[in-house]
Design a protein around this motif. Structure first.
Motif, PDB file in Angstrom:
ATOM      1  N   TYR A 519       0.856  -1.313  -0.225  1.00  0.00           N
ATOM      2  CA  TYR A 519      -0.056  -0.376   0.358  1.00  0.00           C
ATOM      3  C   TYR A 519       1.281   1.055   0.013  1.00  0.00           C
ATOM      4  O   TYR A 519       0.897   2.138  -0.940  1.00  0.00           O
ATOM      5  CB  TYR A 519      -1.082  -0.258   0.979  1.00  0.00           C
ATOM      6  N   GLN A 520       2.069   1.463   0.493  1.00  0.00           N
ATOM      7  CA  GLN A 520       2.155   2.721   0.927  1.00  0.00           C
ATOM      8  C   GLN A 520       3.324   2.393  -0.028  1.00  0.00           C
ATOM      9  O   GLN A 520       3.672   3.713  -0.961  1.00  0.00           O
ATOM     10  CB  GLN A 520       3.301   2.342   2.349  1.00  0.00           C
ATOM     11  N   LEU A 521       3.806   1.562  -0.957  1.00  0.00           N
ATOM     12  CA  LEU A 521       5.052   1.899  -2.007  1.00  0.00           C
ATOM     13  C   LEU A 521       4.081   2.396  -2.804  1.00  0.00           C
ATOM     14  O   LEU A 521       4.182   3.248  -4.110  1.00  0.00           O
ATOM     15  CB  LEU A 521       5.762   0.315  -1.877  1.00  0.00           C
ATOM     16  N   GLN A 564      -8.951   1.030  -1.165  1.00  0.00           N
ATOM     17  CA  GLN A 564      -9.343   2.868  -1.523  1.00  0.00           C
ATOM     18  C   GLN A 564      -7.958   2.980  -1.696  1.00  0.00           C
ATOM     19  O   GLN A 564      -8.237   4.570  -2.443  1.00  0.00           O
ATOM     20  CB  GLN A 564      -8.896   2.517   0.684  1.00  0.00           C
ATOM     21  N   LEU A 565      -6.726   2.066  -2.323  1.00  0.00           N
ATOM     22  CA  LEU A 565      -5.723   2.533  -3.214  1.00  0.00           C
ATOM     23  C   LEU A 565      -5.687   2.530  -4.762  1.00  0.00           C
ATOM     24  O   LEU A 565      -5.525   3.665  -5.385  1.00  0.00           O
ATOM     25  CB  LEU A 565      -4.442   1.695  -2.533  1.00  0.00           C
ATOM     26  N   LEU A 566      -7.242   1.901  -4.566  1.00  0.00           N
ATOM     27  CA  LEU A 566      -7.715   1.682  -6.478  1.00  0.00           C
ATOM     28  C   LEU A 566      -8.229   3.286  -6.733  1.00  0.00           C
ATOM     29  O   LEU A 566      -8.232   4.317  -7.740  1.00  0.00           O
ATOM     30  CB  LEU A 566      -8.170   0.627  -6.714  1.00  0.00           C
ATOM     31  N   GLU A 567      -9.015   3.137  -5.593  1.00  0.00           N
ATOM     32  CA  GLU A 567      -9.943   4.745  -5.712  1.00  0.00           C
ATOM     33  C   GLU A 567      -8.812   6.287  -5.797  1.00  0.00           C
ATOM     34  O   GLU A 567      -9.250   6.912  -6.910  1.00  0.00           O
ATOM     35  CB  GLU A 567     -10.949   4.646  -4.233  1.00  0.00           C
ATOM     36  N   LYS A 568      -8.192   6.234  -4.752  1.00  0.00           N
ATOM     37  CA  LYS A 568      -6.789   7.152  -5.164  1.00  0.00           C
ATOM     38  C   LYS A 568      -6.651   7.223  -6.391  1.00  0.00           C
ATOM     39  O   LYS A 568      -6.077   8.145  -7.140  1.00  0.00           O
ATOM     40  CB  LYS A 568      -6.393   7.059  -4.416  1.00  0.00           C
ATOM     41  N   ILE A 569      -5.695   5.976  -6.777  1.00  0.00           N
ATOM     42  CA  ILE A 569      -5.095   5.659  -8.659  1.00  0.00           C
ATOM     43  C   ILE A 569      -5.918   6.461  -9.732  1.00  0.00           C
ATOM     44  O   ILE A 569      -5.646   7.150 -10.660  1.00  0.00           O
ATOM     45  CB  ILE A 569      -4.800   4.315  -8.281  1.00  0.00           C
ATOM     46  N   GLN A 570      -7.011   5.574  -9.828  1.00  0.00           N
ATOM     47  CA  GLN A 570      -8.642   6.040 -10.397  1.00  0.00           C
ATOM     48  C   GLN A 570      -8.753   7.366 -10.230  1.00  0.00           C
ATOM     49  O   GLN A 570      -9.290   7.913 -11.700  1.00  0.00           O
ATOM     50  CB  GLN A 570     -10.142   5.056 -10.458  1.00  0.00           C
ATOM     51  N   GLU A 571      -8.722   8.064  -9.472  1.00  0.00           N
ATOM     52  CA  GLU A 571      -9.448   9.499  -9.134  1.00  0.00           C
ATOM     53  C   GLU A 571      -8.207  10.914 -10.447  1.00  0.00           C
ATOM     54  O   GLU A 571      -8.297  11.456 -10.216  1.00  0.00           O
ATOM     55  CB  GLU A 571      -9.548   9.802  -6.767  1.00  0.00           C
ATOM     56  N   ASN A 572      -6.477  10.102  -9.728  1.00  0.00           N
ATOM     57  CA  ASN A 572      -5.687  11.308 -10.065  1.00  0.00           C
ATOM     58  C   ASN A 572      -5.552  10.468 -11.355  1.00  0.00           C
ATOM     59  O   ASN A 572      -5.675  11.660 -12.743  1.00  0.00           O
ATOM     60  CB  ASN A 572      -4.091  10.068  -9.555  1.00  0.00           C
ATOM     61  N   LEU A 655      -5.328   3.596   8.580  1.00  0.00           N
ATOM     62  CA  LEU A 655      -5.225   4.542   7.463  1.00  0.00           C
ATOM     63  C   LEU A 655      -6.560   4.295   6.432  1.00  0.00           C
ATOM     64  O   LEU A 655      -6.220   5.312   5.036  1.00  0.00           O
ATOM     65  CB  LEU A 655      -4.350   3.360   6.261  1.00  0.00           C
ATOM     66  N   ASP A 656      -7.254   3.241   7.128  1.00  0.00           N
ATOM     67  CA  ASP A 656      -8.954   3.425   6.077  1.00  0.00           C
ATOM     68  C   ASP A 656      -9.391   4.343   5.567  1.00  0.00           C
ATOM     69  O   ASP A 656      -9.962   4.912   5.445  1.00  0.00           O
ATOM     70  CB  ASP A 656      -9.617   2.143   6.277  1.00  0.00           C
ATOM     71  N   MET A 657      -9.384   5.549   7.550  1.00  0.00           N
ATOM     72  CA  MET A 657     -10.510   6.244   8.029  1.00  0.00           C
ATOM     73  C   MET A 657     -10.404   7.298   7.200  1.00  0.00           C
ATOM     74  O   MET A 657      -8.721   7.567   6.554  1.00  0.00           O
ATOM     75  CB  MET A 657     -10.116   6.744   9.413  1.00  0.00           C
ATOM     76  N   PRO A 658     -10.840   8.491   7.051  1.00  0.00           N
ATOM     77  CA  PRO A 658     -10.403   9.913   6.419  1.00  0.00           C
ATOM     78  C   PRO A 658      -9.257  10.780   7.116  1.00  0.00           C
ATOM     79  O   PRO A 658      -9.218  10.109   8.710  1.00  0.00           O
ATOM     80  CB  PRO A 658     -12.005  10.848   6.459  1.00  0.00           C
ATOM     81  N   VAL A 659      -8.882  11.484   6.929  1.00  0.00           N
ATOM     82  CA  VAL A 659      -8.034  11.912   7.476  1.00  0.00           C
ATOM     83  C   VAL A 659      -8.364  12.585   8.727  1.00  0.00           C
ATOM     84  O   VAL A 659      -7.701  12.662   9.961  1.00  0.00           O
ATOM     85  CB  VAL A 659      -7.023  13.144   6.851  1.00  0.00           C
TER      86      VAL A 659
END
Length: 708
Positions: A519-521, A564-572, A655-659
């Protein structure tokens, strides 16, 4: 008559030739034998010349000594130094003494003015003002506190070098008293008692550097002492003092005193540069402290090393490049939370030294990187266990990490930057050497290095395939056996690990750490590439692999993170596609593309904003893990149980929570811990009311007077 003189000259030449190979004792023995032979020779009494054959024996011997001093000054100086008493003959009396008194004249008569210092002089009371500072001429001067105070005043006002010489000789006597008490009687000064010893050392440390500068008329921060006109007058004094200062560093074990001495040595480094013979012993002791001392000792030692290295002497840099790199490799054999800070400090400081001369550093870097490549090639071709272990160890990984950081910090036009390609090839080959689950920690360390190199050098390096391969090949759905159910609450950290044991592979903490690192890398790599114009296209394989993992994975916690990682990549991806649809792009115009990417980077991307917030929390957790401090964080090292808060929030889902929710949760936890710590402090103070207390802080009150 002429024939005899010729023979005599031939004999003298032969004698001069033999003298060159004689020791002082052999020469003296032969001189006495030759004088006896001439006396017994009946022919010697029939002739009279200017050579002094008819002189008395003692006088003739003295004449021979004079001839020796004239013809062989080196041999004469050796005899004068080693056997001075043999050269002092009493020839008083009648010069025309009879032959019967010749034997008496050969007897050495000692000087009647010699005095023997009594043992009672070592215990003279300090109340005698007239006798305490000066012993008899043939004795030793006793150093007292009154004399030290007098020297201190003279160092500030005296413009001659006499006081500095006395102080340095007293310092030498103090060192000899510790290292070799038997030879202390040969010193001019006598240092007795810890109080006087501390006073001598304190006088040298705090007042001698200023006295040297004032005498040499130096007022600059950086200077070269040997360029001063008066340097020749105190050259021997400074060299003697520096040699004793290096010796005293070998005898000290207290870190507090070491720091004081090393700070003083840092002031004296410009003087060391004037004596090439002192460089080697000084570097040896400084490198010892730099590699194995305590934290503050290491830092102060490195300051002296880099000050000595900035003299730009190629011989010094050659020595530093070799020895410091070897010391770094030796000390990086074992990595743990306690040794990791020291290894990191050595790596960063070593990079500073290598950057002093990039051309010279390139030669060393090329040889050492080639050596790493040879180890890797042997492991790939021979495929033996010992060859694999020569690569899969901390020394190899830390060496690669050092060279990667050195290349990252170098400029693009530097020679070191040309080593980027072979270094990346070594790292990628290391990942592929043993692609098993046991060495996932090592693989993740290598991937982290590749991402850092790609980010700092702005070079594209494909790292996603090595991460996605883990998601594809490893079975995260496999349940633990009953034997391993007790380890369900244990957590694992890859920070100080390269290989996992078979039992650790069955732990839940191992799978959690693998997912966290992936997830981090991936998030870090995507954040690095988020402003590039090709981001939507290059991350298509990553999106496909993440979707495939979500279909086959049945662990809800793992699916939540990957989703969550997939969603951030798709958003970008959607953001970049929208932005690049607004303009007409000429793919051949690289300058225009670069300007567009910089504008997007300055504007900020969705995944970069998310990564910045996540990175702060991640660094906090990493720090807590290394310090192993409950008051600092929630994670523990390998083999420790995870704490759970009162709200029963699982740290796996942090890490799944909102900031915003994460910040609120951390603030609540911090408030609870502050209340708890206050209660514990009140209780502890109440328990310690009846206990005796000491106000002496040994570390805080440590000074140079704690030498003994």
């Amino acid at each position: 008559m002429k024939t005899k003189n010729t023979k005599r000259s031939t004999t003298n030449k032969k004698m001069d030739k033999d003298l060159s190979n004689m020791t002082p004792d052999e020469f003296l023995d032969q001189s006495f034998e030759s004088s006896d032979d001439e006396e017994n020779d009946p022919k010697s009494g029939n002739e009279s010349d200017d050579s002094g054959d008819n002189l008395p024996s003692a006088k003739r011997h003295k004449q021979d000594i004079k001839n020796l001093a004239k013809n062989h000054p080196d041999l004469y100086q050796i005899i004068r130094k080693e056997e001075e008493d043999l050269l002092d003959f009493d020839i008083s009396g009648d010069e025309n003494m009879s032959d019967d008194d010749d034997e008496v004249s050969n007897i050495h008569i000692p000087n009647t003015n010699l005095e023997i210092a009594s043992d009672e002089s070592d215990f003279e009371p300090e109340d005698n003002d007239d006798d305490e500072d000066h012993a008899p001429k043939t004795g030793r001067t006793k150093v007292t506190l009154k004399l030290l105070k007098q020297w201190k005043e003279q160092l500030a006002t005296d413009k001659t070098s006499e006081t500095m010489k006395n102080v340095v000789e007293a310092f030498n006597a103090a060192m000899v008293t510790i290292s070799d008490p038997d030879n202390s009687k040969h010193c001019f000064f006598k240092v007795e008692g810890s109080l006087v010893f501390n006073g001598v050392v304190e006088l040298c440390i705090f007042h001698l550097p200023a006295a040297f500068k004032n005498f040499l008329n130096i007022h600059d921060g950086r200077f070269e002492a040997h360029k001063s006109k008066k340097f020749a007058k105190i050259k021997g004094v400074i060299k003697s003092y520096l040699a004793d200062l290096i010796k005293i560093l070998h005898s000290v074990s207290s870190p507090d005193i070491l720091i004081v001495l090393l700070k003083h040595l840092h002031q004296m480094v410009p003087y060391v540069q004037s004596f090439s013979s002192l460089n080697k012993p000084l570097l040896r002791i400084l490198l010892k402290f730099w590699s194995s001392g305590e934290e503050n000792v290491r830092v102060v030692s490195f300051l002296s090393i880099i000050k000595l290295a900035t003299s730009r002497q190629e011989s010094i840099l050659e020595t530093l490049f070799k020895t410091m790199y070897i010391k770094y490799v030796e000390n990086s054999k074992f990595v743990s939370p306690t040794t990791l800070p020291g290894i990191n400090f050595m790596r960063h400081s070593l990079a500073e030294i290598y950057h002093l001369d990039n051309n010279l550093a390139y030669n060393h870097a090329f040889l050492y990187i080639r050596q790493l490549a040879i180890h890797l090639r042997n492991a790939m071709t021979l495929k033996k266990k010992e060859n694999f272990l020569s690569v899969y160890n901390w020394q190899f990984i830390n060496s690669v990490r050092f060279w990667s950081e050195l290349v990252m910090q170098s400029k693009k036009d530097s020679m070191l930057h040309t080593l980027l390609y072979p270094l990346v090839q070594i790292i990628t080959a290391t990942i592929q050497l043993v692609p098993t689950a046991q060495y996932y920690p090592l693989r993740l360390h290598c991937i982290q290095m590749l991402i850092n190199i790609s980010k700092e050098t702005e070079t594209f390096i494909p790292v996603l395939p090595y991460l996605l391969e883990i998601l594809e090949n490893y079975d995260f759905n496999k349940k633990r056996t009953k034997k391993n159910t007790a380890t369900s609450t244990e957590t694992v950290s890859f920070i100080c690990l390269l290989k996992m044991s078979k039992t650790q592979l069955q732990q839940k903490g191992f799978k959690d750490e693998v997912i966290d690192k992936i997830y981090q890398l991936i998030l870090e790599s995507a954040s690095k590439d988020s402003s590039f114009i090709y981001f939507p296209d290059i991350y298509i394989p990553c999106v496909m692999e993440l979707k495939a993992f979500l279909k086959k994975c049945k662990v809800a916690n793992f699916c939540r993170k990957i989703k969550q990682l997939l969603e951030k990549i798709q958003e970008n991806r959607q953001f970049i596609e929208t932005e690049r649809n607004k303009i007409i792009i000429d793919l051949s115009d690289m300058k225009a593309i670069s300007q567009w990417e910089k504008s997007i980077q300055n504007q900020g991307t969705p995944i970069t904003t998310f990564y910045d917030s996540w990175f702060k929390i991640h660094q906090l957790h990493k720090l807590k893990l290394l310090t192993q401090n409950d008051a600092e964080g929630d994670y523990k090292c390998l083999g420790k149980k995870r704490p759970r808060n009162k709200n029963n929030v699982d740290h796996d889902s942090d890490l799944d929570m909102p900031v915003e929710e994460m910040d609120k949760l951390l603030k609540k936890q911090e408030q609870r811990k502050n209340k708890k710590s206050k209660k514990q402090k009140i209780q502890r103070d109440a328990d310690e009311e009846e206990l005796p207390r000491e106000n002496n802080d040994l570390v805080k009150n440590a000074s140079i007077k704690d030498w003994d």
